[in-house]
Motif scaffolding. Structure first.
Motif, mmCIF file in Angstrom:
data_model
loop_
_atom_site.group_PDB
_atom_site.id
_atom_site.type_symbol
_atom_site.label_atom_id
_atom_site.label_comp_id
_atom_site.label_asym_id
_atom_site.label_seq_id
_atom_site.Cartn_x
_atom_site.Cartn_y
_atom_site.Cartn_z
ATOM 1 N N HIS A 1 -3.201 1.431 6.067
ATOM 2 C CA HIS A 1 -3.166 1.651 4.621
ATOM 3 C C HIS A 1 -4.027 0.610 3.913
ATOM 4 O O HIS A 1 -3.520 -0.374 3.368
ATOM 5 N N PHE B 1 4.122 -0.858 4.366
ATOM 6 C CA PHE B 1 4.841 -1.967 4.996
ATOM 7 C C PHE B 1 4.930 -1.747 6.509
ATOM 8 O O PHE B 1 4.728 -2.677 7.300
ATOM 9 N N ASP B 2 5.215 -0.502 6.911
ATOM 10 C CA ASP B 2 5.357 -0.183 8.324
ATOM 11 C C ASP B 2 4.017 -0.169 9.057
ATOM 12 O O ASP B 2 3.964 -0.474 10.256
ATOM 13 N N ASP B 3 2.947 0.191 8.361
ATOM 14 C CA ASP B 3 1.628 0.317 8.985
ATOM 15 C C ASP B 3 0.551 -0.242 8.059
ATOM 16 O O ASP B 3 -0.237 0.503 7.481
ATOM 17 N N PRO B 4 0.504 -1.573 7.893
ATOM 18 C CA PRO B 4 -0.453 -2.158 6.950
ATOM 19 C C PRO B 4 -1.909 -1.882 7.316
ATOM 20 O O PRO B 4 -2.736 -1.647 6.423
ATOM 21 N N LYS C 1 7.547 5.899 -1.106
ATOM 22 C CA LYS C 1 6.950 6.320 0.164
ATOM 23 C C LYS C 1 5.755 5.449 0.517
ATOM 24 O O LYS C 1 5.614 5.001 1.672
ATOM 25 N N THR D 1 6.831 1.951 1.565
ATOM 26 C CA THR D 1 7.423 1.968 2.906
ATOM 27 C C THR D 1 6.369 2.179 3.981
ATOM 28 O O THR D 1 6.335 1.460 4.992
ATOM 29 N N ASP D 2 5.494 3.164 3.770
ATOM 30 C CA ASP D 2 4.471 3.468 4.764
ATOM 31 C C ASP D 2 3.512 2.301 4.967
ATOM 32 O O ASP D 2 3.125 1.984 6.098
#
Length: 260
Positions: free
Chosen positions: A42, A36-39, A30, A33-34
């Protein structure tokens, strides 16, 4: 999943983004993935945690599944651009040392140590395992996942070589455990980035808590062979140096068993 009444305020004070998932297949998956989608959303030390992980993974592609509310699964995102490539092999080890210290602080009177590379043992029994994964396509981002047996009863322990806080008749302060772990991990990764004597001190801290050193060991290697010998030291790249039948072997990956 029952969350502590006040959440995890100590841990949230260390992490810039702490996401509590009621249930998740894998905290590592998770978070990878998260992020990668919203660097941008994060940053370094972002966290995903749960008490109900359904399809976790351990080292060597083992599955890690526990009854709901019996263990704490936590994954931490590390942005490691500043850490020299030569020192990145130490990241899983310093994570293991950080968790060893966090667990030890709550189990006074118990023998808590690190089995190379990053299993935390209490009295020789495993209470926590750690898995580090590099983000696909981004070698400067690493996710470190840890599974800590907290409320797991003795009857729920998956193997005779495992233990838990509950099996040791202790109640884990999860917020303190997480905060201590995150602080230790943050500081150790920063030390690796600084390099020199500061990094040396972080590496030495791993060696000091590693109960594998000096032990007779059986190492299952990725190629299917088994190495039996004595663990001598951890080298400058974080590899385990084992002497077997008068020959010195350098192990970068393998499943270690302490031979009693």
């Amino acid at each position: 999943m029952s969350i502590p009444e006040n959440g995890y305020p100590r841990a949230a004070a260390v992490s810039p983004r702490l996401h509590i998932a009621p249930t998740v297949d894998s905290t590592n998956k998770k978070l990878l993935t998260d992020a990668f989608d919203d660097p941008e959303g994060h940053p370094h030390l972002s966290v995903v945690l749960t008490r109900d992980q359904r399809a976790g993974r351990g080292r060597l592609d083992r599955t890690w599944v526990t009854p709901p509310d019996s263990a704490l699964a936590v994954s931490v995102l590390l942005r490691v651009e500043a850490v020299p490539t030569s020192a990145r092999g130490w990241i899983p080890l310093v994570a293991g040392a950080a968790m060893t210290s966090a667990v030890r602080d709550q189990l006074e009177g118990r023998e808590v140590g690190l089995k190379w590379p990053n299993d935390v043992l209490v009295g020789g029994l495993k209470i926590c395992g750690i898995l580090a994964e590099v983000m696909p396509g981004d070698p400067h981002t690493v996710v470190v996942g840890a599974g800590v047996n907290t409320r797991m009863t003795a009857a729920e322990l998956p193997v005779p070589t495992a233990t838990s806080f509950a099996a040791l008749t202790r109640t884990a302060d999860e917020d303190r455990l997480l905060a201590d772990y995150l602080t230790g991990l943050r500081d150790a990764v920063a030390a690796l980035a600084v390099g020199g004597t500061v990094a040396d001190a972080a590496m030495q801290a791993v060696r000091e808590v590693c109960t594998t050193l000096g032990s007779d060991v059986s190492v299952s290697l990725p190629d299917g062979l088994t190495l039996i010998g004595t663990a001598q030291r951890i080298d400058d790249e974080g590899r385990l140096v084992v002497e077997a039948a008068g020959v010195t072997h350098v192990v970068s990956a393998g499943d270690v068993v302490h031979v009693r």
